[in-house]
Design a protein around this motif. Sequence first.
Motif: not given
Length: 237
Positions: A58, A97, A100-101, A103
């Motif tokens: 990440f 993004w 994504l944090y 997920s």
Amino acid sequence: MAYCPKCGIKVEKGNRPCPLCGFHIPEVNETEKVASRKFPKAANPYPVHLRRVLNRIFVFVSLLVFVAISLMFYVNYELNEAFTWSKYSNLSVLAGWGLLYFSFGYVQSYYKVIFGIAVIALVLLFGLDIFHGGLDWFFPLAFPIVVGASVIGFAYWSLIRALSVKGFNVIGFFFIAVVILSMWINFFINSHQNEIDLSSWFIVTALQLLPVLSIMLYVKYGMPEHVKQKIARKFHL
């Protein structure tokens, strides 16, 4: 009571040496407990290792996102002497993004995940509409759709937890939620285009819900038990 290790007679506690043979009896602490051997506590190092790997990935992706945003702003300004297409691209990248944090499992609560994704979607759609020149479709179309999807998500999870729904019923409730969400989206799209007819909308909604309800009733009361168990084992329900 103790015994002399040489002659074997019983002696009182604290008698040293032995009153019979004079052998020096060693002092023994009777209250001392022998420490019992215990098995070591079992620990699974895999979750900690996986968390570290995900954190590194990440951080790396976040750095790539920062570099990409900076590069797109720079290229756009060098070519056009203004920020034009880069605003759309960078806002979309930032929204990705944010998704994504969530997920990567940094937020565990289902309600917080739904709320966070809804906020990201609203910010993205609001920004795209603003960049386009005004708020033409955000409030009449995007805002109610995102809020409605969030409410349906909250209601679905709350219902599953409150009723302790398991197995096939989880799938059935999911399809009902999908049908309601699709009709909710269809309602606001048609309303935005001034083509909505409430009576027709209710009829279509009922017709779409009817097959799902029929399948749920069949699975609940009509499907043989051995078939349900076989399917449940197959799909881990």
